[in-house]
Design a protein around this motif. Structure first.
Motif, PDB file in Angstrom:
ATOM      1  N   SER A 161       9.530  25.445   5.471  1.00 21.99           N
ATOM      2  CA  SER A 161       9.853  26.770   5.988  1.00 21.99           C
ATOM      3  C   SER A 161       9.898  27.775   4.846  1.00 21.99           C
ATOM      4  CB  SER A 161      11.215  26.736   6.690  1.00 21.99           C
ATOM      5  OG  SER A 161      11.533  28.011   7.194  1.00 21.99           O
ATOM      6  N   PRO A 162       9.049  28.834   4.906  1.00 20.35           N
ATOM      7  CA  PRO A 162       9.001  29.782   3.804  1.00 20.35           C
ATOM      8  C   PRO A 162      10.261  30.616   3.702  1.00 20.35           C
ATOM      9  CG  PRO A 162       7.691  30.573   5.632  1.00 20.35           C
ATOM     10  CD  PRO A 162       8.153  29.189   6.003  1.00 20.35           C
ATOM     11  N   SER A 163      10.714  30.865   2.494  1.00 26.28           N
ATOM     12  CA  SER A 163      11.886  31.694   2.294  1.00 26.28           C
ATOM     13  C   SER A 163      11.508  33.154   2.423  1.00 26.28           C
ATOM     14  CB  SER A 163      12.455  31.446   0.901  1.00 26.28           C
ATOM     15  OG  SER A 163      11.557  31.929  -0.086  1.00 26.28           O
ATOM     16  N   PRO A 164      12.462  34.049   2.754  1.00 24.45           N
ATOM     17  CA  PRO A 164      12.159  35.474   2.842  1.00 24.45           C
ATOM     18  C   PRO A 164      11.564  36.014   1.551  1.00 24.45           C
ATOM     19  CG  PRO A 164      14.304  35.003   3.820  1.00 24.45           C
ATOM     20  CD  PRO A 164      13.845  33.737   3.160  1.00 24.45           C
ATOM     21  N   ALA A 165      12.025  35.507   0.404  1.00 19.12           N
ATOM     22  CA  ALA A 165      11.498  35.994  -0.873  1.00 19.12           C
ATOM     23  C   ALA A 165      10.023  35.675  -1.001  1.00 19.12           C
ATOM     24  CB  ALA A 165      12.274  35.374  -2.033  1.00 19.12           C
ATOM     25  N   LEU A 214       2.446  42.591  12.942  1.00 19.74           N
ATOM     26  CA  LEU A 214       2.685  41.235  13.430  1.00 19.74           C
ATOM     27  C   LEU A 214       2.374  40.153  12.406  1.00 19.74           C
ATOM     28  CD1 LEU A 214       2.745  42.846  16.140  1.00 19.74           C
ATOM     29  CD2 LEU A 214       1.689  40.836  17.197  1.00 19.74           C
ATOM     30  N   VAL A 215       1.639  40.489  11.357  1.00 17.20           N
ATOM     31  CA  VAL A 215       1.195  39.464  10.408  1.00 17.20           C
ATOM     32  C   VAL A 215       2.379  38.777   9.727  1.00 17.20           C
ATOM     33  CG1 VAL A 215      -0.144  39.049   8.302  1.00 17.20           C
ATOM     34  CG2 VAL A 215      -1.036  40.582  10.060  1.00 17.20           C
ATOM     35  N   LYS A 216       3.476  39.492   9.552  1.00 10.42           N
ATOM     36  CA  LYS A 216       4.639  38.883   8.894  1.00 10.42           C
ATOM     37  C   LYS A 216       5.164  37.675   9.666  1.00 10.42           C
ATOM     38  CE  LYS A 216       7.882  42.234  10.954  1.00 10.42           C
ATOM     39  NZ  LYS A 216       8.833  43.331  10.635  1.00 10.42           N
ATOM     40  N   ALA A 217       4.830  37.579  10.959  1.00 14.36           N
ATOM     41  CA  ALA A 217       5.289  36.450  11.763  1.00 14.36           C
ATOM     42  C   ALA A 217       4.475  35.184  11.502  1.00 14.36           C
ATOM     43  CB  ALA A 217       5.221  36.796  13.249  1.00 14.36           C
ATOM     44  N   TYR A 218       3.338  35.310  10.832  1.00 16.07           N
ATOM     45  CA  TYR A 218       2.484  34.144  10.596  1.00 16.07           C
ATOM     46  C   TYR A 218       3.184  33.078   9.754  1.00 16.07           C
ATOM     47  CZ  TYR A 218      -1.742  36.219  12.630  1.00 16.07           C
ATOM     48  OH  TYR A 218      -2.662  36.738  13.501  1.00 16.07           O
ATOM     49  N   ALA A 219       4.019  33.496   8.819  1.00  9.30           N
ATOM     50  CA  ALA A 219       4.738  32.538   7.977  1.00  9.30           C
ATOM     51  C   ALA A 219       5.619  31.634   8.834  1.00  9.30           C
ATOM     52  CB  ALA A 219       5.578  33.274   6.936  1.00  9.30           C
ATOM     53  N   ALA A 220       6.335  32.227   9.771  1.00  5.59           N
ATOM     54  CA  ALA A 220       7.208  31.447  10.646  1.00  5.59           C
ATOM     55  C   ALA A 220       6.395  30.567  11.599  1.00  5.59           C
ATOM     56  CB  ALA A 220       8.120  32.378  11.439  1.00  5.59           C
ATOM     57  N   CYS A 221       5.275  31.077  12.079  1.00  7.29           N
ATOM     58  CA  CYS A 221       4.445  30.319  13.026  1.00  7.29           C
ATOM     59  C   CYS A 221       3.790  29.111  12.367  1.00  7.29           C
ATOM     60  CB  CYS A 221       3.374  31.217  13.618  1.00  7.29           C
ATOM     61  SG  CYS A 221       3.996  32.478  14.756  1.00  7.29           S
ATOM     62  N   MET A 222       3.457  29.239  11.073  1.00  2.33           N
ATOM     63  CA  MET A 222       2.713  28.176  10.388  1.00  2.33           C
ATOM     64  C   MET A 222       3.563  27.348   9.431  1.00  2.33           C
ATOM     65  SD  MET A 222      -0.935  30.033   9.513  1.00  2.33           S
ATOM     66  CE  MET A 222      -1.565  28.524   8.761  1.00  2.33           C
ATOM     67  N   GLY A 223       4.726  27.865   9.015  1.00  2.00           N
ATOM     68  CA  GLY A 223       5.501  27.165   8.010  1.00  2.00           C
ATOM     69  C   GLY A 223       4.838  27.213   6.644  1.00  2.00           C
ATOM     70  N   VAL A 224       4.127  28.314   6.375  1.00  2.00           N
ATOM     71  CA  VAL A 224       3.397  28.503   5.120  1.00  2.00           C
ATOM     72  C   VAL A 224       3.823  29.844   4.531  1.00  2.00           C
ATOM     73  CG1 VAL A 224       1.101  28.859   4.103  1.00  2.00           C
ATOM     74  CG2 VAL A 224       1.421  27.135   5.894  1.00  2.00           C
ATOM     75  N   PRO A 225       4.046  29.925   3.213  1.00  2.04           N
ATOM     76  CA  PRO A 225       4.471  31.205   2.634  1.00  2.04           C
ATOM     77  C   PRO A 225       3.407  32.290   2.750  1.00  2.04           C
ATOM     78  CG  PRO A 225       4.004  29.609   0.906  1.00  2.04           C
ATOM     79  CD  PRO A 225       3.997  28.853   2.204  1.00  2.04           C
ATOM     80  N   LEU A 226       3.865  33.480   3.054  1.00  2.00           N
ATOM     81  CA  LEU A 226       2.986  34.650   3.188  1.00  2.00           C
ATOM     82  C   LEU A 226       3.292  35.623   2.055  1.00  2.00           C
ATOM     83  CD1 LEU A 226       1.109  36.664   4.766  1.00  2.00           C
ATOM     84  CD2 LEU A 226       3.178  37.361   6.024  1.00  2.00           C
ATOM     85  N   VAL A 273      -5.552  29.410  -0.504  1.00  2.00           N
ATOM     86  CA  VAL A 273      -4.862  30.583   0.007  1.00  2.00           C
ATOM     87  C   VAL A 273      -5.809  31.254   0.994  1.00  2.00           C
ATOM     88  CG1 VAL A 273      -5.602  31.956  -2.007  1.00  2.00           C
ATOM     89  CG2 VAL A 273      -3.799  32.805  -0.517  1.00  2.00           C
ATOM     90  N   ALA A 274      -5.319  31.524   2.189  1.00  2.00           N
ATOM     91  CA  ALA A 274      -6.139  32.120   3.237  1.00  2.00           C
ATOM     92  C   ALA A 274      -5.883  33.618   3.315  1.00  2.00           C
ATOM     93  CB  ALA A 274      -5.840  31.469   4.583  1.00  2.00           C
ATOM     94  N   LEU A 275      -6.954  34.402   3.241  1.00  2.00           N
ATOM     95  CA  LEU A 275      -6.844  35.842   3.454  1.00  2.00           C
ATOM     96  C   LEU A 275      -6.717  36.072   4.945  1.00  2.00           C
ATOM     97  CD1 LEU A 275      -9.659  37.154   1.058  1.00  2.00           C
ATOM     98  CD2 LEU A 275      -7.248  36.688   0.544  1.00  2.00           C
ATOM     99  N   VAL A 276      -5.615  36.666   5.376  1.00  2.00           N
ATOM    100  CA  VAL A 276      -5.386  36.888   6.807  1.00  2.00           C
ATOM    101  C   VAL A 276      -5.202  38.374   7.085  1.00  2.00           C
ATOM    102  CG1 VAL A 276      -4.452  34.596   7.285  1.00  2.00           C
ATOM    103  CG2 VAL A 276      -2.912  36.394   6.533  1.00  2.00           C
ATOM    104  N   SER A 277      -5.914  38.850   8.085  1.00  2.00           N
ATOM    105  CA  SER A 277      -5.789  40.241   8.517  1.00  2.00           C
ATOM    106  C   SER A 277      -5.015  40.325   9.820  1.00  2.00           C
ATOM    107  CB  SER A 277      -7.178  40.833   8.728  1.00  2.00           C
ATOM    108  OG  SER A 277      -7.852  40.143   9.781  1.00  2.00           O
ATOM    109  N   GLY A 278      -4.884  39.177  10.482  1.00  2.00           N
ATOM    110  CA  GLY A 278      -4.338  39.130  11.829  1.00  2.00           C
ATOM    111  C   GLY A 278      -5.425  38.891  12.858  1.00  2.00           C
ATOM    112  N   GLY A 279      -6.685  39.060  12.450  1.00  2.00           N
ATOM    113  CA  GLY A 279      -7.796  38.920  13.390  1.00  2.00           C
ATOM    114  C   GLY A 279      -8.231  37.482  13.609  1.00  2.00           C
ATOM    115  N   LYS A 280      -9.110  37.311  14.586  1.00  2.00           N
ATOM    116  CA  LYS A 280      -9.601  35.995  14.976  1.00  2.00           C
ATOM    117  C   LYS A 280     -10.398  35.318  13.870  1.00  2.00           C
ATOM    118  CE  LYS A 280     -13.833  37.827  17.139  1.00  2.00           C
ATOM    119  NZ  LYS A 280     -14.099  38.571  15.918  1.00  2.00           N
TER     120      LYS A 280
END
Length: 271
Positions: A257-261, A55-67, A4-11
């Motif tokens: 593709s991650p589900s909204p839930a 913007l972080v909520k978009a990472y799930a769609a960009c990666m195909g990984v659940p957030l 599991v990757a901790l993501v802040s949105g940063g580089k």
């Protein structure tokens, strides 16, 4: 091993994920802590970057990984270097989030973070991992910052400045610019003022809009506003996203593709 990757949105967190995949790990989930809904964009946190959290909520769609996300309800109650579990500390929000993820995806055995130089942050992530019997992966730890920034850019990370708070960095001039554009200037500032090229002294924060792990889409920032906070020595300011969309690269398979839930299950004050 699934991570599991901790993501802040940063580089930094995005490059940490990139290195995990390079060394053979699978990113099984993303974890993000964000402010309370009625709270400010930027929290007075010693642990978490919250600027650009929209913007972080978009990472799930960009990666195909659940957030998985959780609201930060605690604060920096324990400010000394060492840490032990303390009710009301923001570290316990991280614990509850990772506990929820571990229970939801038992195959996850490690946590990836983008810590570079902060013992305060690293020790707290390790504390939480130890309590949950998870391995802490910190591949950026104590890497030379000039070489590290260059490697991030060469890996394909497209990140913009979303906060500046240092001599030589100005909100109206530098917010929204990319790390690739400002790389030579960051080295100049490091030589002139002794600042950290990767922003480890709080000089700046970034927001990743695209990287090699964004297989299915990239984030396009359509509109934003500048928030100038002032300061006695430097002018502090940050960028507040107002509108964005995901520009598709490929269509994600339905199985990944991650589900909204899945992307919202840990949001809120509950675990």
């Amino acid at each position: 091993m699934k991570v599991v990757a901790l993501v802040s949105g940063g580089k930094d967190s995005c490059y940490s994920m990139y290195l995990c995949t390079k060394y053979g790990y699978e990113i099984g989930a993303l974890a993000n802590l964000l402010p309370e809904e009625s709270g400010p964009d930027e929290l007075d946190s010693y642990m978490y970057q919250t600027v650009g959290h929209q913007l972080v909520k978009a990472y799930a769609a960009c990666m195909g990984v659940p957030l998985f996300r959780r609201r930060i309800t605690g604060n920096s109650a324990v400010q000394e270097l060492g840490y032990s579990p303390t009710e009301g500390d923001e570290v316990e929000d991280l614990y509850q989030l990772l506990l929820y993820i571990k229970e939801s995806i038992p195959s996850i055995t490690a946590v990836a973070s983008g810590a570079i130089a902060s013992d305060y942050q690293r020790l707290r992530v390790e504390n939480v991992c130890s309590r949950l019997n998870l391995v802490s992966l910190a591949y950026l730890w104590h890497q030379p910052q000039r070489a590290l920034l260059r490697d991030m850019i060469e890996s394909g990370i497209h990140a913009i400045f979303v906060k500046v708070a240092a001599l030589g960095l100005y909100p109206k001039r530098h917010l929204g610019r990319t790390i690739a554009e400002l790389e030579p200037y960051l080295y100049e500032l490091a030589d002139k003022y002794g600042s950290n090229p990767c922003g480890e002294g709080g000089e700046y924060e970034t927001l990743t809009l695209d990287c090699s792990l964004f297989t299915y889409g990239r984030i396009v920032l359509d509109n934003y506003e500048l928030v100038i906070q002032g300061g006695s020595v430097v002018t502090v300011g940050h960028l507040r996203p107002l509108a964005f969309h995901v520009e598709l690269k490929n269509s994600p398979p339905s199985s990944t593709s991650p589900s909204p839930a899945a992307t919202t299950a840990a949001t809120g004050s509950g675990g």
